[in-house]
Design an enzyme around this catalytic site. Structure first.
Site, mmCIF file in Angstrom:
data_model
loop_
_atom_site.group_PDB
_atom_site.id
_atom_site.type_symbol
_atom_site.label_atom_id
_atom_site.label_comp_id
_atom_site.label_asym_id
_atom_site.label_seq_id
_atom_site.Cartn_x
_atom_site.Cartn_y
_atom_site.Cartn_z
ATOM 1 N NE ARG A 154 -7.606 18.047 -28.418
ATOM 2 C CZ ARG A 154 -7.723 16.836 -28.965
ATOM 3 N NH1 ARG A 154 -8.848 16.477 -29.526
ATOM 4 N NH2 ARG A 154 -6.731 15.970 -28.913
ATOM 5 N NE ARG A 205 -6.784 9.444 -30.716
ATOM 6 C CZ ARG A 205 -7.771 10.253 -31.118
ATOM 7 N NH1 ARG A 205 -8.496 9.945 -32.178
ATOM 8 N NH2 ARG A 205 -8.046 11.368 -30.463
ATOM 9 C CG ASP A 223 -17.569 11.337 -27.003
ATOM 10 O OD1 ASP A 223 -17.570 11.537 -28.237
ATOM 11 O OD2 ASP A 223 -16.637 10.734 -26.425
ATOM 12 C CB CYS A 249 -14.504 15.530 -27.880
ATOM 13 S SG CYS A 249 -15.103 13.862 -28.211
ATOM 14 C CG HIS A 255 -9.545 12.326 -25.471
ATOM 15 N ND1 HIS A 255 -8.265 12.667 -25.865
ATOM 16 C CD2 HIS A 255 -10.354 12.641 -26.529
ATOM 17 C CE1 HIS A 255 -8.299 13.159 -27.084
ATOM 18 N NE2 HIS A 255 -9.547 13.164 -27.510
ATOM 19 C CD GLN A 314 -11.820 17.003 -26.961
ATOM 20 O OE1 GLN A 314 -11.294 16.398 -27.880
ATOM 21 N NE2 GLN A 314 -12.359 18.202 -27.112
HETATM 22 N N1 NVA Z 1 -15.024 8.726 -27.025
HETATM 23 C C1 NVA Z 1 -14.582 8.854 -28.392
HETATM 24 C C2 NVA Z 1 -13.805 10.106 -28.560
HETATM 25 C C3 NVA Z 1 -13.258 10.335 -29.943
HETATM 26 C C4 NVA Z 1 -12.422 11.572 -30.049
HETATM 27 C C5 NVA Z 1 -13.766 7.638 -28.776
HETATM 28 O O1 NVA Z 1 -12.997 7.166 -27.925
HETATM 29 O O2 NVA Z 1 -13.913 7.139 -29.886
HETATM 30 N N1 CP Z 2 -11.785 14.943 -30.456
HETATM 31 C C1 CP Z 2 -10.800 14.201 -31.007
HETATM 32 O O1 CP Z 2 -9.899 13.700 -30.324
HETATM 33 O O2 CP Z 2 -10.894 14.086 -32.349
HETATM 34 P P1 CP Z 2 -10.056 13.126 -33.314
HETATM 35 O O3 CP Z 2 -10.505 11.713 -33.044
HETATM 36 O O4 CP Z 2 -10.390 13.596 -34.697
HETATM 37 O O5 CP Z 2 -8.593 13.281 -32.993
#
Ligand code: NVA
Ligand code: CP
Length: 306
Positions: free
Chosen positions: A289, A105, A221, A261, A132, A135
């Site tokens: 997930r 990540r 989101d 998500c 992502h 997800q």
């Molecule tokens: N769009 C959000 C998703 C978090 C799981 C982010 O990138 O922060």
């Molecule tokens: N939806 C998701 O990826 O959650 P986290 O940021 O908690 O991993």
């Protein structure tokens, strides 16, 4: 999917591979619910690299790998050399030499691409600024558990056309459903990132209510994703009319499903009424997930296609 193939974007999978992952997900979820052990990944090691925070992604990969008999090692910026600027290509060569599969990540997608180029083992994208994909496996599996095939259905994305939205767009073209995208001016679809211009399947709407009309699924989101915190004031102002509330839901099909998500901000992108309401499946979505990623790990590590 063949061994050593990466999963950096939804596009890295064919429809056959996605359907196979969903078949395996059903099997693995059944085993989990029955509390029956299934450990095909004994002696395999998954390294988890987090340059951003996480609850669901970390937990689902760690628990999933351990449930399948494998091991996990967590690396983050605070206590590894990643945070002190060791070159990506050096980290990739070393980390992949001691593991079987790596989830990352990070911020820019180019980082995960460079890592993948120098890694000797498969790489899974656990979220970048641009995508992502994990997800979306959970989301579509959840939809199909509730409503059958997503093929030919109508989905509305209401809010920031962000990383999760880009992965939904790729999925729409692979799995043949219509995606309505409605975002405030300046926060809309970036065709550069998604490479898609299929006007039959991906449609932009100025008005979120029009985007929601007669759809089977509404997804949203956060207004401000990780890495974009400096824009929070501007975004909070711009996104007010894109809140998913009961009025927006009222334009969709009566049995519309709501997804997010998570983590969610009640009173911003979604009201408490909607996220806690009868149409919301966010908790099952989050649980899935675990099951979809166990299937992904199994397929990527064991190369099973049927
Ligand atoms: N769009 C959000 C998703 C978090 C799981 C982010 O990138 O922060
Ligand atoms: N939806 C998701 O990826 O959650 P986290 O940021 O908690 O991993």
């Amino acid at each position: 999917m063949i061994e050593k193939q990466n999963f950096l974007q939804v596009n890295d999978l064919s429809i056959e591979e996605i359907e196979h992952i969903f078949d395996r997900t059903k099997f693995l979820k059944g085993k989990f619910k029955a509390k029956e052990g299934f450990r095909p990944l004994v002696d395999r090691t998954l390294v988890l690299i987090f340059e951003k925070q996480s609850t669901r992604t970390r937990l689902s990969f760690e628990a999933g790998m351990q449930q399948m008999g494998g091991n996990t090692v967590l690396l983050n910026n605070a206590d590894s050399q990643l945070g002190r600027g060791e070159p990506i290509r050096d980290s990739a060569r070393v980390i992949s030499s001691m593991s079987d599969i790596i989830m990352i990540r990070t911020f820019e997608h180019s980082v995960i691409e460079e890592f993948a180029n120098y890694s000797s083992v498969p790489i899974i994208n656990g979220l970048t600024n641009q995508h992502h994909p994990c997800q979306i496996l959970a989301d579509i599996f959840t939809f199909q558990e509730k409503r059958g095939t997503i093929r030919g259905k109508q989905v509305a994305w209401i809010g920031d056309a962000n990383n999760v939205c880009a992965s939904w767009m790729q999925a729409a073209l692979i799995m043949n459903f219509t995606l309505h995208v409605s975002s405030p001016p300046g926060f809309g679809i970036d065709l550069k990132n998604t490479q898609f211009s299929n006007k039959n399947l991906i449609k932009e709407f100025e008005d979120p209510k029009a985007a929601a009309k007669d759809v089977d699924l509404i997804v949203t989101d956060v207004w401000t994703s990780m890495g974009f915190e400096s824009e929070v004031t501007e975004r909070t102002q711009s996104f007010q009319a894109w809140q998913v509330n009961q009025e927006i839901l009222g334009h969709a099909k009566k049995n519309v499903i709501f997804m997010h998500c998570l983590p969610a901000h009640r009173g911003e992108e979604v009201t408490a009424e909607v996220i806690e309401g009868a149409n919301s499946v966010v908790w099952e979505e989050a649980e899935n997930r675990l099951h979809t990623q166990k299937a992904l790990l199994e397929v990527m590590l064991l190369g099973k296609l049927g």
